[in-house]
Design a protein around this motif. Structure first.
Motif, PDB file in Angstrom:
ATOM      1  N   LYS A  45      12.075 -13.737 -17.095  1.00  0.00           N
ATOM      2  CA  LYS A  45      11.146 -12.623 -17.315  1.00  0.00           C
ATOM      3  C   LYS A  45      11.684 -11.648 -18.352  1.00  0.00           C
ATOM      4  CE  LYS A  45       9.141 -12.817 -12.653  1.00  0.00           C
ATOM      5  NZ  LYS A  45      10.104 -13.524 -11.778  1.00  0.00           N
ATOM      6  N   SER A  72      10.865 -13.230 -21.619  1.00  0.00           N
ATOM      7  CA  SER A  72       9.445 -13.020 -21.906  1.00  0.00           C
ATOM      8  C   SER A  72       9.211 -11.588 -22.360  1.00  0.00           C
ATOM      9  CB  SER A  72       8.593 -13.294 -20.665  1.00  0.00           C
ATOM     10  OG  SER A  72       8.754 -14.623 -20.246  1.00  0.00           O
ATOM     11  N   GLY A  73       9.854 -10.638 -21.673  1.00  0.00           N
ATOM     12  CA  GLY A  73       9.701  -9.230 -22.005  1.00  0.00           C
ATOM     13  C   GLY A  73      10.176  -8.936 -23.419  1.00  0.00           C
ATOM     14  N   GLU A  87       7.723 -10.154 -25.847  1.00  0.00           N
ATOM     15  CA  GLU A  87       6.551  -9.279 -25.830  1.00  0.00           C
ATOM     16  C   GLU A  87       6.820  -8.012 -26.648  1.00  0.00           C
ATOM     17  OE1 GLU A  87       4.680  -9.200 -21.887  1.00  0.00           O
ATOM     18  OE2 GLU A  87       4.474  -7.035 -22.175  1.00  0.00           O
ATOM     19  N   VAL A  88       7.935  -7.390 -26.376  1.00  0.00           N
ATOM     20  CA  VAL A  88       8.271  -6.134 -27.046  1.00  0.00           C
ATOM     21  C   VAL A  88       8.384  -6.302 -28.550  1.00  0.00           C
ATOM     22  CG1 VAL A  88      10.149  -4.466 -27.350  1.00  0.00           C
ATOM     23  CG2 VAL A  88       9.345  -5.051 -25.056  1.00  0.00           C
ATOM     24  N   GLY A 145       6.779  -8.353 -30.208  1.00  0.00           N
ATOM     25  CA  GLY A 145       5.503  -8.818 -30.737  1.00  0.00           C
ATOM     26  C   GLY A 145       5.518 -10.258 -31.210  1.00  0.00           C
ATOM     27  N   HIS A 157       5.140 -12.984 -29.043  1.00  0.00           N
ATOM     28  CA  HIS A 157       4.868 -13.617 -27.771  1.00  0.00           C
ATOM     29  C   HIS A 157       4.718 -15.132 -27.881  1.00  0.00           C
ATOM     30  CE1 HIS A 157       2.544 -13.638 -23.812  1.00  0.00           C
ATOM     31  NE2 HIS A 157       3.784 -13.366 -23.567  1.00  0.00           N
ATOM     32  N   ASP A 158       4.004 -15.529 -28.914  1.00  0.00           N
ATOM     33  CA  ASP A 158       3.729 -16.961 -29.087  1.00  0.00           C
ATOM     34  C   ASP A 158       4.944 -17.693 -29.657  1.00  0.00           C
ATOM     35  OD1 ASP A 158       3.376 -15.336 -31.276  1.00  0.00           O
ATOM     36  OD2 ASP A 158       2.056 -16.774 -32.291  1.00  0.00           O
ATOM     37  N   LEU A 168       8.009 -17.386 -28.314  1.00  0.00           N
ATOM     38  CA  LEU A 168       9.071 -17.210 -27.335  1.00  0.00           C
ATOM     39  C   LEU A 168      10.067 -18.373 -27.349  1.00  0.00           C
ATOM     40  CD1 LEU A 168      10.455 -15.771 -25.027  1.00  0.00           C
ATOM     41  CD2 LEU A 168       8.810 -16.773 -23.447  1.00  0.00           C
ATOM     42  N   SER A 221       7.359  -3.224 -21.404  1.00  0.00           N
ATOM     43  CA  SER A 221       6.904  -4.560 -20.976  1.00  0.00           C
ATOM     44  C   SER A 221       6.961  -4.664 -19.456  1.00  0.00           C
ATOM     45  CB  SER A 221       7.799  -5.645 -21.582  1.00  0.00           C
ATOM     46  OG  SER A 221       7.658  -6.846 -20.858  1.00  0.00           O
TER      47      SER A 221
END
Lengths: 458, 458
Positions: free
Chosen positions: A187, A190-191, A194-195, A197, A199-200, A202, A261
């Protein structure tokens, strides 16, 4: 002409001393698995192909050993497939069973098949060989043992705490002090993605991040850029390259970085709970360390990620690893069963113990007492004594023929026997036996009628 | 749609209780193998096909599981073979490895490959699974363990004596009293065939004789006649059907019957030496009995033949067997190495112990202590206590979530846990824990600061 014997590449014969050393490790791992409440199961060496195929990606499918059907295996192959000579289509028709590739998929299959007999939460361990048609190389074999402990049906983070303690208990017992249990959380990864930017991206991000130890900060940045991360994203990730200080300091830094996130914050909280609880309980000899570059089994784990490094100074890949996966049994139709588990890398632990000279000496002592053989009459008395020693649990043997005494002593030396007993005609007449301590050379006589006197001095 | 999981026919999953019971048997067998001076080896699960093929007869070749080559396995198949669709010719081209069929051929291969590292006489044991594509039926599986102990490079009959003692030691330790170790000698069978003038019919003779238990004297006579033995030959063999009395009386009868056969007389002498020596040393719980109808492995054994029958009243095939073979390693180019060995039939011993209720109760007790979980704060104290118990080697666990207490107690019952510990808010306040004895219902409180008080009472 006689065949010149060999074994398939990537496989191994184990000599008596190797088997004993491996069993020493298995024994300690098993003991702690059991004190931690894990129960053993065993599954068949081969499974139906459909159970295994498609579970490990295309590469995994290729590396699974397939077993040829018995009898006229071509009869299920239709003419079109046969003429096309397409092994991809032919294989499932001539082979319906395959050797186990790991212990996790068979375990998931086991849980689903036996769900009505199992009391959940189910803590199981499994120590069995697996087979992979990998290219053999140093330390990589086509047949090797896995030692896995998993809990299914329990979401509590206390499981992760226990698994850290379990690693510590096993390595402490093996006298392998100073192992580092590295932890991360899916997680958090993932965070981070995300932060920043991305995400795709990862997977690309974590694959690159995972190489920090090998290719350094600049290398990772370069690879991230090649994998499509923007300069801006890479700049945001910069603090990760220099995360340092205590676990709690690192947690603070991560908390700050991931404050926007939701999933990242959750990951930090999980990690923090596990680390604080472990620190409260205390470890015996291992260290616990956050490692945000740890990204093993990314497609698989959903929470905690573990990996164990050998003590500093020992050059060796990870000697254990594991993590939490939220849907172990879904592929076989049982939804929402969370699992978390760890495994021990037997072959590497063996090499580390060998390198650090940590195997107890007794392991090499496959025989405690050898009785020399002086002929038919003497050997009968000797066998009587040996029988008595064995009844007392002593590893004892009588040399099987009245070969030259030099030869018999040589055998005793080669087998590293500490005590050699002689019952020659003189001893027989006196009702005695002579014990020679092979290290000191000292000799002591005992009465044949009271072997206890010797046994008690062993 | 999710797959409905299953396992290949003839294979088995083993539940925790089954694994523990099997390990109990393995543990005792292994212990005595080692006190008798045997050393463990392990060989790969698959061997090169040429190592196995042709060693077990045509039937054996058919029953060997073959592993499909990796990659484009059809490329080694020439066009003519492919077009002919002849599996007999195709198999060796698409499959070069095969699963172990027994432990004896791999052992012979091992001895030859490692002859320069081995100190002869070499006493090895091996406990590993083997695979056979046999038609599965009650008690017959496609994957099963063999437990073998063999000595190579020692001609002395003292080996046979020791192997009888080894059977006795293992069965006594398993509390399986009254097993009968049946013995014969291949030389006696040869002698009998010689005396009755049916030398070339030895195999037919022994196959028929072996059925005495099943089809009775008349049945055996009929079958011998059908197999080509003359009425005169059958008449000469008549005394064998009613051999009775003590071992020594039977030996006298055999000696007389075989007095004109050199090989037969040798066989009787060997058998007599073994029996007299064993009787001199004494057995703990097993019986030793001559059985001239015993003819297992005829093509293989050259001296002693062993077979073990379960105690009277238990319906079960043989639970062990073995014998001496004079040329174990010749097929791999090492001549004149005599071997003698025995094996234990794990699956059948398991069934016998189950039937006679001889597994110790502790085996079913996979967990000694379960701590109930009353919530986050309480569970931290509980985990501390559990950690301490585990450090003392006690199998202890904390229920992983604060589920309803009834559910937690049900879990404790299902897992057959003798002690359940409660640390609720009240106990936490008092610095105590409550131990409930699940059998008596009695509850005792101990101080959290001194778990030793409880541990010492366990």
């Amino acid at each position: 002409m006689a065949q010149k014997p060999g074994i398939p590449k990537g496989t191994r014969d184990f000599s008596p001393s190797e088997v004993q050393k491996r069993n020493y490790i298995f024994g300690i791992v098993r003991k702690h698995f059991e004190t931690f409440g894990f129960q053993p199961i065993e599954t068949p060496s081969f499974e139906n192909s459909e159970t295994l195929m498609g579970k490990y990606g295309d590469e995994g499918d290729r590396l699974i050993f397939k077993i040829l059907n018995s009898g006229d295996y071509l009869k299920k192959v239709d003419e079109a497939t046969y003429v096309a000579k397409d092994t991809g289509k032919m294989t499932p028709k001539i082979s319906e069973k395959a050797l186990r590739y790991d212990l996790t998929v068979p375990f998931a299959r086991y849980v689903v098949m036996h769900q009505n007999e199992i009391d959940f939460p189910f803590k199981r361990y499994q120590i069995q060989p697996v087979w992979r048609a990998d290219r053999p190389q140093k330390g990589r074999f086509r047949e090797f043992f896995q030692c896995d402990a998993d809990v299914v049906g329990a979401n509590s983070l206390l499981q992760e705490v226990e698994l850290v303690q379990l690693y510590d208990a096993v390595f402490t017992n093996l006298k392998l002090e100073g192992a580092t249990i590295k932890m991360n959380n899916r997680k958090i990864l993932s965070g981070i993605a995300e932060v920043i930017g991305a995400h795709d991206l990862l997977i690309d991000f974590t694959v690159a991040l995972d190489k920090l130890d090998k290719i350094g900060e600049e290398g990772v940045k370069k690879e991230m850029s090649e994998r499509g991360l923007t300069a801006q994203a890479i700049a945001k990730v910069e603090p990760l390259f220099s995360l340092s200080g205590s676990n709690l300091e690192q947690l603070q830094a991560l908390k700050k970085m991931l404050q926007d996130s939701e999933i990242g914050t959750k990951g930090v909280k999980e990690l923090q709970f596990i680390i604080e609880t472990v620190e409260e309980l205390g470890l015996q000899s291992a260290n616990l360390a956050i490692d945000v570059t740890l990204a093993r089994g990314l497609n698989y784990y959903t929470g905690a990620i573990f990996e164990v490094a050998a003590p500093k100074g020992v050059k060796m890949g990870s000697i254990g690893g594991g993590g939490r996966y939220d849907d172990l049994t879904g592929i076989f139709g049982l939804k929402d069963v969370s699992g978390v588990g760890i495994s021990f890398g037997l072959d590497r632990i063996y090499l580390v113990l060998e390198e650090l000279n940590l195997f107890p000496q007794e392991i090499e002592q496959s025989l405690q007492v050898l009785c020399l053989n002086f002929g038919e009459k003497e050997s009968q008395a000797a066998l009587k004594l040996v029988t008595e020693l064995r009844k007392n649990g002593i590893k004892a043997d009588l040399y099987p023929s009245s070969a030259k005494i030099n030869k018999q002593f040589k055998y005793a030396n080669n087998r590293n026997v500490p005590y050699v007993i002689s019952i020659g005609s003189q001893e027989l007449q006196n009702g005695e036996f002579t014990v020679k301590n092979m290290q000191s050379g000292e000799q002591v006589n005992y009465a044949l009628s009271t072997p206890k006197d010797f046994i008690e001095n062993l």
